[in-house]
Design a protein around this motif. Sequence first.
Motif, mmCIF file in Angstrom:
data_model
loop_
_atom_site.group_PDB
_atom_site.id
_atom_site.type_symbol
_atom_site.label_atom_id
_atom_site.label_comp_id
_atom_site.label_asym_id
_atom_site.label_seq_id
_atom_site.Cartn_x
_atom_site.Cartn_y
_atom_site.Cartn_z
ATOM 1 N N MET A 59 0.832 -1.202 0.000
ATOM 2 C CA MET A 59 0.000 0.000 0.000
ATOM 3 C C MET A 59 0.869 1.256 0.000
ATOM 4 O O MET A 59 0.673 2.173 -0.807
ATOM 5 C CB MET A 59 -0.889 -0.017 1.251
ATOM 6 N N LEU A 60 1.846 1.307 0.890
ATOM 7 C CA LEU A 60 2.673 2.508 1.020
ATOM 8 C C LEU A 60 3.706 2.612 -0.097
ATOM 9 O O LEU A 60 4.049 3.727 -0.503
ATOM 10 C CB LEU A 60 3.314 2.554 2.404
ATOM 11 N N LEU A 61 4.171 1.491 -0.612
ATOM 12 C CA LEU A 61 5.050 1.534 -1.793
ATOM 13 C C LEU A 61 4.284 2.059 -2.999
ATOM 14 O O LEU A 61 4.791 2.897 -3.751
ATOM 15 C CB LEU A 61 5.627 0.151 -2.101
ATOM 16 N N ASP A 62 3.068 1.573 -3.177
ATOM 17 C CA ASP A 62 2.262 1.997 -4.314
ATOM 18 C C ASP A 62 2.048 3.508 -4.313
ATOM 19 O O ASP A 62 2.266 4.173 -5.324
ATOM 20 C CB ASP A 62 0.909 1.273 -4.303
ATOM 21 N N VAL A 63 1.634 4.047 -3.179
ATOM 22 C CA VAL A 63 1.376 5.489 -3.141
ATOM 23 C C VAL A 63 2.671 6.276 -3.323
ATOM 24 O O VAL A 63 2.685 7.300 -4.010
ATOM 25 C CB VAL A 63 0.611 5.907 -1.867
ATOM 26 N N SER A 64 3.767 5.796 -2.758
ATOM 27 C CA SER A 64 5.053 6.489 -2.913
ATOM 28 C C SER A 64 5.515 6.466 -4.360
ATOM 29 O O SER A 64 6.017 7.466 -4.879
ATOM 30 C CB SER A 64 6.104 5.854 -2.001
ATOM 31 N N GLU A 65 5.334 5.338 -5.027
ATOM 32 C CA GLU A 65 5.710 5.233 -6.447
ATOM 33 C C GLU A 65 4.835 6.134 -7.307
ATOM 34 O O GLU A 65 5.328 6.805 -8.216
ATOM 35 C CB GLU A 65 5.605 3.778 -6.910
ATOM 36 N N ARG A 66 3.538 6.163 -7.026
ATOM 37 C CA ARG A 66 2.633 7.012 -7.810
ATOM 38 C C ARG A 66 2.966 8.486 -7.646
ATOM 39 O O ARG A 66 2.986 9.234 -8.627
ATOM 40 C CB ARG A 66 1.176 6.761 -7.415
ATOM 41 N N LEU A 67 3.224 8.911 -6.411
ATOM 42 C CA LEU A 67 3.574 10.315 -6.186
ATOM 43 C C LEU A 67 4.884 10.678 -6.872
ATOM 44 O O LEU A 67 4.983 11.726 -7.525
ATOM 45 C CB LEU A 67 3.658 10.617 -4.689
ATOM 46 N N ALA A 68 5.892 9.819 -6.741
ATOM 47 C CA ALA A 68 7.201 10.098 -7.353
ATOM 48 C C ALA A 68 7.087 10.164 -8.874
ATOM 49 O O ALA A 68 7.596 11.105 -9.500
ATOM 50 C CB ALA A 68 8.219 9.044 -6.925
ATOM 51 N N ALA A 69 6.422 9.186 -9.477
ATOM 52 C CA ALA A 69 6.277 9.169 -10.941
ATOM 53 C C ALA A 69 5.443 10.363 -11.414
ATOM 54 O O ALA A 69 5.784 11.027 -12.397
ATOM 55 C CB ALA A 69 5.640 7.864 -11.401
ATOM 56 N N GLY A 70 4.364 10.654 -10.691
ATOM 57 C CA GLY A 70 3.521 11.792 -11.055
ATOM 58 C C GLY A 70 4.273 13.106 -10.963
ATOM 59 O O GLY A 70 4.117 13.982 -11.816
ATOM 60 N N GLY A 71 5.100 13.247 -9.939
ATOM 61 C CA GLY A 71 5.900 14.463 -9.797
ATOM 62 C C GLY A 71 6.850 14.645 -10.968
ATOM 63 O O GLY A 71 6.945 15.743 -11.532
ATOM 64 N N ARG A 72 7.551 13.580 -11.330
ATOM 65 C CA ARG A 72 8.479 13.659 -12.476
ATOM 66 C C ARG A 72 7.731 14.023 -13.755
ATOM 67 O O ARG A 72 8.187 14.868 -14.537
ATOM 68 C CB ARG A 72 9.221 12.336 -12.652
ATOM 69 N N ILE A 121 10.453 2.876 0.450
ATOM 70 C CA ILE A 121 9.436 3.925 0.562
ATOM 71 C C ILE A 121 10.109 5.255 0.854
ATOM 72 O O ILE A 121 9.818 6.270 0.209
ATOM 73 C CB ILE A 121 8.402 3.567 1.653
ATOM 74 N N ARG A 122 11.023 5.268 1.811
ATOM 75 C CA ARG A 122 11.724 6.514 2.177
ATOM 76 C C ARG A 122 12.531 7.057 0.995
ATOM 77 O O ARG A 122 12.567 8.267 0.767
ATOM 78 C CB ARG A 122 12.642 6.280 3.379
ATOM 79 N N ARG A 123 13.168 6.176 0.250
ATOM 80 C CA ARG A 123 13.952 6.604 -0.923
ATOM 81 C C ARG A 123 13.033 7.253 -1.969
ATOM 82 O O ARG A 123 13.351 8.301 -2.530
ATOM 83 C CB ARG A 123 14.704 5.412 -1.505
ATOM 84 N N GLY A 127 13.049 11.225 -3.201
ATOM 85 C CA GLY A 127 13.075 11.611 -4.611
ATOM 86 C C GLY A 127 11.944 12.558 -4.969
ATOM 87 O O GLY A 127 12.130 13.518 -5.725
ATOM 88 N N TYR A 128 10.774 12.302 -4.417
ATOM 89 C CA TYR A 128 9.615 13.169 -4.646
ATOM 90 C C TYR A 128 9.871 14.560 -4.067
ATOM 91 O O TYR A 128 9.642 15.573 -4.735
ATOM 92 C CB TYR A 128 8.384 12.519 -4.004
#
Length: 190
Positions: A59-72, A121-123, A127-128
């Motif tokens: 759950m927390l990896l998914d949201v972290s990946e989505r935020l990071a990718a969306g930001g880029r 998740i922290r990484r 990045g975000y």
Amino acid sequence: MTSRAVGTRRVEILRAAAELFAARGFHGVSIEELGRAVGTSGPALYRHFPGKESLLAAMLLDVSERLAAGGRERVAAAADPREALESLLRGHIAFALGEPALITVHDRELDNVPEPERRRIRRLQRGYVEEWVRVLAQLRADGRPELLRATVHATFGLLNSTPHSADEVPGEQMAELLLDMGGAALLAGG
């Protein structure tokens, strides 16, 4: 079951778990309750996740990946730094208003994620944040990275506080309020 159906089922499980974990805490929810929330038995969830901790991590990896990718993506699509900043703000506000349970779960339950996934998740989160810092550095004269980083984190605090008040103000009005406040906070002192 097709891979699409498995993916849809997985998303359904993650959403239900986020709502339950936000309402009652990670340790206050049993695997059986998670199963019932999605119309199955608790043990059936093991087809999707090896255990409750792995579900929380996913759950927390998914949201972290989505935020990071969306930001880029938002920064790459912007014509200039000001547009990039507004796009980052709008994206984060949409997340904060659309998925408040995830904010609550992250704030309270990250320590229950196994260490390897927690580091990942922290990484992703760092990045975000750095995506925001790079944009902000182009807009503020006081471009010291530590100051900009602190500014971004403080702004996230403002934006992520919406789970506590979002129901009191209509969504579109709250989004505009947060956009104005977030922009002012990010550019203050610059």
